[in-house]
Motif scaffolding. Structure first.
Motif, PDB file in Angstrom:
ATOM      1  N   ILE A 157       0.842  -1.202   0.000  1.00  0.00           N
ATOM      2  CA  ILE A 157       0.000   0.000   0.000  1.00  0.00           C
ATOM      3  C   ILE A 157       0.876   1.251   0.000  1.00  0.00           C
ATOM      4  CG2 ILE A 157      -1.711   1.310   1.321  1.00  0.00           C
ATOM      5  CD1 ILE A 157      -2.753  -1.435   2.354  1.00  0.00           C
ATOM      6  N   LEU A 158       1.903   1.251   0.839  1.00  0.00           N
ATOM      7  CA  LEU A 158       2.818   2.388   0.876  1.00  0.00           C
ATOM      8  C   LEU A 158       3.533   2.564  -0.463  1.00  0.00           C
ATOM      9  CD1 LEU A 158       4.426   2.029   4.420  1.00  0.00           C
ATOM     10  CD2 LEU A 158       3.192   4.030   3.562  1.00  0.00           C
ATOM     11  N   ALA A 159       3.995   1.449  -1.027  1.00  0.00           N
ATOM     12  CA  ALA A 159       4.747   1.522  -2.287  1.00  0.00           C
ATOM     13  C   ALA A 159       3.873   1.967  -3.451  1.00  0.00           C
ATOM     14  CB  ALA A 159       5.371   0.165  -2.594  1.00  0.00           C
ATOM     15  N   SER A 160       2.559   1.803  -3.322  1.00  0.00           N
ATOM     16  CA  SER A 160       1.661   2.226  -4.403  1.00  0.00           C
ATOM     17  C   SER A 160       1.633   3.738  -4.555  1.00  0.00           C
ATOM     18  CB  SER A 160       0.245   1.708  -4.140  1.00  0.00           C
ATOM     19  OG  SER A 160      -0.401   2.454  -3.110  1.00  0.00           O
ATOM     20  N   GLY A 161       1.920   4.453  -3.470  1.00  0.00           N
ATOM     21  CA  GLY A 161       1.892   5.904  -3.514  1.00  0.00           C
ATOM     22  C   GLY A 161       0.495   6.496  -3.482  1.00  0.00           C
ATOM     23  N   ASP A 162      -0.526   5.676  -3.216  1.00  0.00           N
ATOM     24  CA  ASP A 162      -1.912   6.149  -3.158  1.00  0.00           C
ATOM     25  C   ASP A 162      -2.185   6.704  -1.759  1.00  0.00           C
ATOM     26  OD1 ASP A 162      -4.780   6.221  -2.789  1.00  0.00           O
ATOM     27  OD2 ASP A 162      -4.974   4.997  -4.594  1.00  0.00           O
ATOM     28  N   THR A 163      -2.160   8.008  -1.625  1.00  0.00           N
ATOM     29  CA  THR A 163      -2.313   8.646  -0.313  1.00  0.00           C
ATOM     30  C   THR A 163      -3.660   8.351   0.317  1.00  0.00           C
ATOM     31  OG1 THR A 163      -0.842  10.439  -0.994  1.00  0.00           O
ATOM     32  CG2 THR A 163      -2.223  10.839   0.928  1.00  0.00           C
ATOM     33  N   ASP A 164      -4.716   8.360  -0.481  1.00  0.00           N
ATOM     34  CA  ASP A 164      -6.051   8.074   0.051  1.00  0.00           C
ATOM     35  C   ASP A 164      -6.114   6.681   0.654  1.00  0.00           C
ATOM     36  OD1 ASP A 164      -9.058   8.569   0.250  1.00  0.00           O
ATOM     37  OD2 ASP A 164      -8.997   6.754  -0.987  1.00  0.00           O
ATOM     38  N   ALA A 165      -5.560   5.686  -0.051  1.00  0.00           N
ATOM     39  CA  ALA A 165      -5.553   4.322   0.468  1.00  0.00           C
ATOM     40  C   ALA A 165      -4.714   4.227   1.731  1.00  0.00           C
ATOM     41  CB  ALA A 165      -5.026   3.360  -0.598  1.00  0.00           C
ATOM     42  N   LEU A 172      -4.799   1.004  -7.239  1.00  0.00           N
ATOM     43  CA  LEU A 172      -3.861   1.698  -6.361  1.00  0.00           C
ATOM     44  C   LEU A 172      -2.692   2.281  -7.151  1.00  0.00           C
ATOM     45  CD1 LEU A 172      -3.687  -0.825  -3.359  1.00  0.00           C
ATOM     46  CD2 LEU A 172      -4.961   1.327  -3.467  1.00  0.00           C
ATOM     47  N   THR A 173      -2.157   1.481  -8.058  1.00  0.00           N
ATOM     48  CA  THR A 173      -1.082   1.961  -8.923  1.00  0.00           C
ATOM     49  C   THR A 173      -1.035   1.095 -10.172  1.00  0.00           C
ATOM     50  OG1 THR A 173       1.312   2.331  -9.146  1.00  0.00           O
ATOM     51  CG2 THR A 173       0.632   0.529  -7.729  1.00  0.00           C
TER      52      THR A 173
END
Length: 371
Positions: free
Chosen positions: A103-111, A216-217
């Motif tokens: 999740i962190l590596a996806s860069g999706d701040t909302d998630a 997510l990415t």
């Protein structure tokens, strides 16, 4: 906080180790580990709550802005080494390392804002659905495909996948791997826990029959590469802890088992053999500590150091537990004895995130070697 390759831990890190070890000694003895492994979810929810609420183990590697503590990889490393000693089954590797880091590596701040606080508190468990039935753990070869936001296919060897309330799914979109967030409560998602060689590690098959996901990415391969690097380093810490404990159990047994009127541990041949095992444990520890130091410092050699730790620690734990079986004798292959649990953890862990030989092939290729 940081650590050197030779293990110069700070006072805070040593206190963390002491606290986790004391808690596990009280709540994760061999009988408790067996009971937890045989439970419906495969882990002790009460122990996990204690680890999360009293120590904050799940929050260590999650940034403060997303509800975590924002510590370095070293603190998580300390926790994994202690978990390895007891073989205590927890969602630490599957939820906190694989899924949360994806999740962190996806860069999706909302998630990150929605999902990570619950993972950090231990009230939510997430699972990363990555590999297909062949178990390759390649970043460009997954078992799920996506058309728009609709996912079909199946993911195998999913850590904590049978009970996670959040799924992060690697799916191929027009031949390119992307990451999706999927609600497992959908009717189009089915999950089942599968039998494993290692009863203390819960794995599942997750099937998607037109499930809806949230992107997510679109660069899932890069995210998975980062996750695999972190996961290999964390796993190496667990393997070092398990190897150290397996050797300690063997040495203790050699002091009490009497043959020909004397403890078998007094025989020179066995002394030499256990000295060799001690060397294996300590060199594995060095490889693991070097890898986490590189990871924490974002060194250019972080990926290669993680690969070295993956290979060496996997092989060291297999060697130590294999010799432990032999040195204990026939009693070690019985279900009642703990030696077989360490042996099974060794062989099961070696297959996670790719077999050691796959990393050796990759390292040889990177170095321009053909043999």
């Amino acid at each position: 906080m940081s650590v050197t390759a030779v293990g110069a831990f700070t006072d805070e890190q040593l206190e963390l180790r002491k606290t986790v070890r004391a808690l596990l000694a009280k709540h994760a003895d061999p009988a408790a580990v067996r009971k937890a492994a045989e439970s419906e979810r495969g882990y002790d929810a009460a122990l996990w709550e204690l680890l999360c609420q009293q120590v904050g183990v799940a929050a260590l590697a999650i940034p403060e802005e997303f509800g975590g503590i924002g510590a370095t990889a070293v603190e998580t490393h300390v926790v994994f080494e202690e978990l390895g000693r007891t073989l205590a089954p927890t969602p630490m590797l599957g939820s906190v390392v694989l899924a949360a880091q994806a999740i962190l590596a996806s860069g999706d701040t909302d998630a990150c804002e929605r999902l990570l606080p619950g993972i950090a508190e231990g009230t939510s468990v997430a699972a990363l659905c990555w590999t297909g039935a062949e178990g390759s753990w390649d970043t460009d070869n997954v078992g799920v495909t996506a058309q728009g936001d609709v996912l079909t296919g199946s993911s195998h060897f999913v850590l904590d996948g049978s009970y996670a309330d959040v799924l992060v799914v690697a799916a191929a979109v027009d031949g390119v791997v992307a990451l999706f967030e999927v609600d497992p409560a959908q009717d189009a998602v089915t999950r089942r826990r599968v039998p494993t060689m290692d009863p203390t590690r819960t794995l599942a098959v997750v099937e998607f029959a037109g499930a809806t996901g949230r992107l997510l990415t679109s660069d899932g391969a890069a995210a998975l590469e980062r996750v695999r690097e972190i996961a290999c380093v964390a796993l190496s810490a667990e393997q070092v802890g398990a190897a150290e404990q397996a050797l300690a159990n063997t040495v203790e047994y050699s002091k009490s088992r009497v043959q020909f009127g004397r403890p078998i541990g007094s025989f020179q041949a066995l002394k030499h053999r256990m000295a060799d095992l001690y060397f294996l444990v300590e060199t594995a520890r060095s490889a693991s500590y070097a890898a986490v130091a590189s990871l924490a410092e974002a060194s250019e050699s972080a990926a290669s150091d993680a690969a070295v730790a993956k290979v060496y620690c996997s092989e060291a734990l297999q060697s130590v537990t294999g010799d432990s079986i032999q040195l204990h004798g026939g009693i070690a292959i019985t279900w009642e004895h703990d030696a077989q649990l360490f042996f099974k953890r060794a062989h099961g862990s070696a297959q996670l995130f790719g077999q050691p030989r796959a990393y050796l092939t990759s390292m040889k290729s990177a170095a321009g070697l053909t043999a």
